[in-house]
Scaffold this motif. Structure first.
Motif, PDB file in Angstrom:
ATOM      1  N   LEU A  96      28.574   8.447  79.497  1.00 60.63           N
ATOM      2  CA  LEU A  96      29.800   8.488  78.693  1.00 60.63           C
ATOM      3  C   LEU A  96      29.600   7.822  77.331  1.00 60.63           C
ATOM      4  O   LEU A  96      30.268   8.181  76.366  1.00 60.63           O
ATOM      5  N   ILE A  97      28.689   6.870  77.252  1.00 59.07           N
ATOM      6  CA  ILE A  97      28.411   6.224  75.964  1.00 59.07           C
ATOM      7  C   ILE A  97      27.794   7.244  75.007  1.00 59.07           C
ATOM      8  O   ILE A  97      28.174   7.316  73.834  1.00 59.07           O
ATOM      9  N   SER A  98      26.878   8.049  75.507  1.00 62.39           N
ATOM     10  CA  SER A  98      26.308   9.119  74.675  1.00 62.39           C
ATOM     11  C   SER A  98      27.362  10.158  74.337  1.00 62.39           C
ATOM     12  O   SER A  98      27.438  10.628  73.199  1.00 62.39           O
ATOM     13  N   TYR A  99      28.188  10.498  75.318  1.00 61.08           N
ATOM     14  CA  TYR A  99      29.207  11.531  75.111  1.00 61.08           C
ATOM     15  C   TYR A  99      30.218  11.115  74.034  1.00 61.08           C
ATOM     16  O   TYR A  99      30.537  11.889  73.130  1.00 61.08           O
ATOM     17  N   TYR A 100      30.708   9.883  74.127  1.00 64.64           N
ATOM     18  CA  TYR A 100      31.749   9.441  73.193  1.00 64.64           C
ATOM     19  C   TYR A 100      31.206   8.896  71.874  1.00 64.64           C
ATOM     20  O   TYR A 100      31.864   9.017  70.841  1.00 64.64           O
ATOM     21  N   PHE A 101      30.028   8.292  71.905  1.00 64.37           N
ATOM     22  CA  PHE A 101      29.547   7.586  70.716  1.00 64.37           C
ATOM     23  C   PHE A 101      28.186   8.057  70.214  1.00 64.37           C
ATOM     24  O   PHE A 101      27.717   7.569  69.185  1.00 64.37           O
ATOM     25  N   GLY A 102      27.526   8.938  70.945  1.00 64.95           N
ATOM     26  CA  GLY A 102      26.218   9.416  70.508  1.00 64.95           C
ATOM     27  C   GLY A 102      25.089   8.455  70.828  1.00 64.95           C
ATOM     28  O   GLY A 102      24.003   8.565  70.278  1.00 64.95           O
ATOM     29  N   GLY A 103      25.343   7.476  71.687  1.00 61.81           N
ATOM     30  CA  GLY A 103      24.306   6.531  72.088  1.00 61.81           C
ATOM     31  C   GLY A 103      24.569   5.127  71.577  1.00 61.81           C
ATOM     32  O   GLY A 103      25.641   4.811  71.046  1.00 61.81           O
ATOM     33  N   LYS A 104      23.569   4.291  71.736  1.00 58.06           N
ATOM     34  CA  LYS A 104      23.679   2.865  71.421  1.00 58.06           C
ATOM     35  C   LYS A 104      24.005   2.622  69.945  1.00 58.06           C
ATOM     36  O   LYS A 104      24.899   1.829  69.612  1.00 58.06           O
ATOM     37  N   GLU A 105      23.292   3.286  69.051  1.00 61.26           N
ATOM     38  CA  GLU A 105      23.517   3.050  67.618  1.00 61.26           C
ATOM     39  C   GLU A 105      24.906   3.510  67.194  1.00 61.26           C
ATOM     40  O   GLU A 105      25.597   2.812  66.450  1.00 61.26           O
ATOM     41  N   GLY A 106      25.334   4.668  67.672  1.00 58.91           N
ATOM     42  CA  GLY A 106      26.671   5.152  67.342  1.00 58.91           C
ATOM     43  C   GLY A 106      27.757   4.223  67.871  1.00 58.91           C
ATOM     44  O   GLY A 106      28.763   3.978  67.205  1.00 58.91           O
ATOM     45  N   LEU A 107      27.548   3.704  69.069  1.00 57.55           N
ATOM     46  CA  LEU A 107      28.489   2.748  69.658  1.00 57.55           C
ATOM     47  C   LEU A 107      28.563   1.488  68.806  1.00 57.55           C
ATOM     48  O   LEU A 107      29.647   0.991  68.491  1.00 57.55           O
ATOM     49  N   TYR A 108      27.410   0.977  68.410  1.00 58.36           N
ATOM     50  CA  TYR A 108      27.368  -0.233  67.597  1.00 58.36           C
ATOM     51  C   TYR A 108      28.059   0.003  66.254  1.00 58.36           C
ATOM     52  O   TYR A 108      28.831  -0.830  65.780  1.00 58.36           O
ATOM     53  N   ASN A 109      27.767   1.149  65.633  1.00 55.49           N
ATOM     54  CA  ASN A 109      28.377   1.464  64.340  1.00 55.49           C
ATOM     55  C   ASN A 109      29.894   1.537  64.449  1.00 55.49           C
ATOM     56  O   ASN A 109      30.610   1.030  63.582  1.00 55.49           O
ATOM     57  N   GLU A 110      30.400   2.164  65.509  1.00 58.16           N
ATOM     58  CA  GLU A 110      31.848   2.260  65.695  1.00 58.16           C
ATOM     59  C   GLU A 110      32.461   0.884  65.934  1.00 58.16           C
ATOM     60  O   GLU A 110      33.517   0.554  65.403  1.00 58.16           O
ATOM     61  N   LEU A 111      31.789   0.076  66.721  1.00 63.31           N
ATOM     62  CA  LEU A 111      32.285  -1.258  67.037  1.00 63.31           C
ATOM     63  C   LEU A 111      32.373  -2.126  65.785  1.00 63.31           C
ATOM     64  O   LEU A 111      33.401  -2.760  65.523  1.00 63.31           O
ATOM     65  N   THR A 112      31.307  -2.157  65.000  1.00 61.80           N
ATOM     66  CA  THR A 112      31.319  -3.004  63.804  1.00 61.80           C
ATOM     67  C   THR A 112      32.283  -2.467  62.752  1.00 61.80           C
ATOM     68  O   THR A 112      32.996  -3.242  62.107  1.00 61.80           O
ATOM     69  N   ALA A 113      32.340  -1.144  62.589  1.00 56.11           N
ATOM     70  CA  ALA A 113      33.264  -0.568  61.607  1.00 56.11           C
ATOM     71  C   ALA A 113      34.710  -0.902  61.952  1.00 56.11           C
ATOM     72  O   ALA A 113      35.499  -1.253  61.071  1.00 56.11           O
ATOM     73  N   SER A 114      35.056  -0.833  63.246  1.00 55.92           N
ATOM     74  CA  SER A 114      36.438  -1.154  63.632  1.00 55.92           C
ATOM     75  C   SER A 114      36.730  -2.633  63.404  1.00 55.92           C
ATOM     76  O   SER A 114      37.826  -2.999  62.990  1.00 55.92           O
ATOM     77  N   GLY A 115      35.751  -3.489  63.635  1.00 51.10           N
ATOM     78  CA  GLY A 115      35.939  -4.922  63.372  1.00 51.10           C
ATOM     79  C   GLY A 115      36.186  -5.204  61.905  1.00 51.10           C
ATOM     80  O   GLY A 115      37.078  -5.979  61.549  1.00 51.10           O
ATOM     81  N   TYR A 116      35.416  -4.560  61.047  1.00 52.39           N
ATOM     82  CA  TYR A 116      35.613  -4.760  59.614  1.00 52.39           C
ATOM     83  C   TYR A 116      36.939  -4.178  59.140  1.00 52.39           C
ATOM     84  O   TYR A 116      37.605  -4.755  58.282  1.00 52.39           O
ATOM     85  N   ARG A 117      37.342  -3.051  59.719  1.00 51.94           N
ATOM     86  CA  ARG A 117      38.651  -2.483  59.360  1.00 51.94           C
ATOM     87  C   ARG A 117      39.764  -3.465  59.710  1.00 51.94           C
ATOM     88  O   ARG A 117      40.685  -3.678  58.920  1.00 51.94           O
TER      89      ARG A 117
END
Length: 198
Positions: free
Chosen positions: A52-73
């Protein structure tokens, strides 16, 4: 005989699942940093299949990018150009204790200094430098101080209780995770920044 669940109850809630994955990722990345965190451990924390991590976020890097971007927002809202610098620093001092996993993640991403998640951080910091320029023009600090370098110093200051927890405990005699420390530290940092305007 156990009644069968209705089809709607069996359906997955994608937004809830994504939120659980992001929360688990914040804890895992905060504990270990990007390089050492494993997708399988994040999935275990979230109670989901790791695919599901790959499905929703494209893998580890995509998950990390989404997590940090939401924190900065989320943190961008603090720096309204009309809010004095001392008050903004005070608010940032309280951000870490309110979300320790995010605070640790912030420290880790700067210790690792990789390109993963850097775009979101660069955009956030550029907006913060613009905020600093606005507060410099408002008289919060002298014209001979560079807004970017002062921003770096103040972010380091706000992060110190997490990046230097042992130093904080040794220097103050207080537990840096306690509300008493956070309140006292925020007050001292506010006084320090107000001195710049004199």
């Amino acid at each position: 005989m156990t009644p069968r669940r209705a089809p709607a109850e069996r359906q997955r809630d994608p937004e809830r699942t994504k939120a659980k994955i992001l929360e688990a990722a914040k804890a895992e990345f905060g504990a270990k940093g990007y390089a050492a965190a494993r997708v399988s451990d994040i999935a275990d924390r979230a109670g989901v299949n790791k695919q599901l991590i790959s499905y929703y976020f494209g893998g580890k890097e995509g998950l990390y990018n989404e997590l940090t971007a939401s924190g900065y927002r989320n943190n961008s809202a603090i720096t309204d150009p009309a809010t004095p610098l001392a008050e903004v620093l005070r608010q940032f001092v309280f951000v870490g204790p309110s979300d320790r996993d995010a605070a640790r993640l912030f420290v880790w991403e700067n210790l690792e200094d990789s390109d993963v998640g850097f775009d979101a951080q660069r955009e956030f910091m550029q907006r913060q430098v613009e905020y600093m320029r606005a507060r410099q023009a408002a008289g919060d600090f002298p014209d001979d101080l560079d807004p970017g370098f002062l921003l770096l110093a103040l972010i380091s200051t706000a992060s110190a209780p997490f990046a230097f927890a042992r130093v904080a405990r040794a220097a103050t005699g207080l537990d840096p995770t306690s509300p008493e420390f956070t309140e006292a530290y925020a007050e001292q940092m506010t006084r320090l920044v107000k001195q710049l305007a004199k």
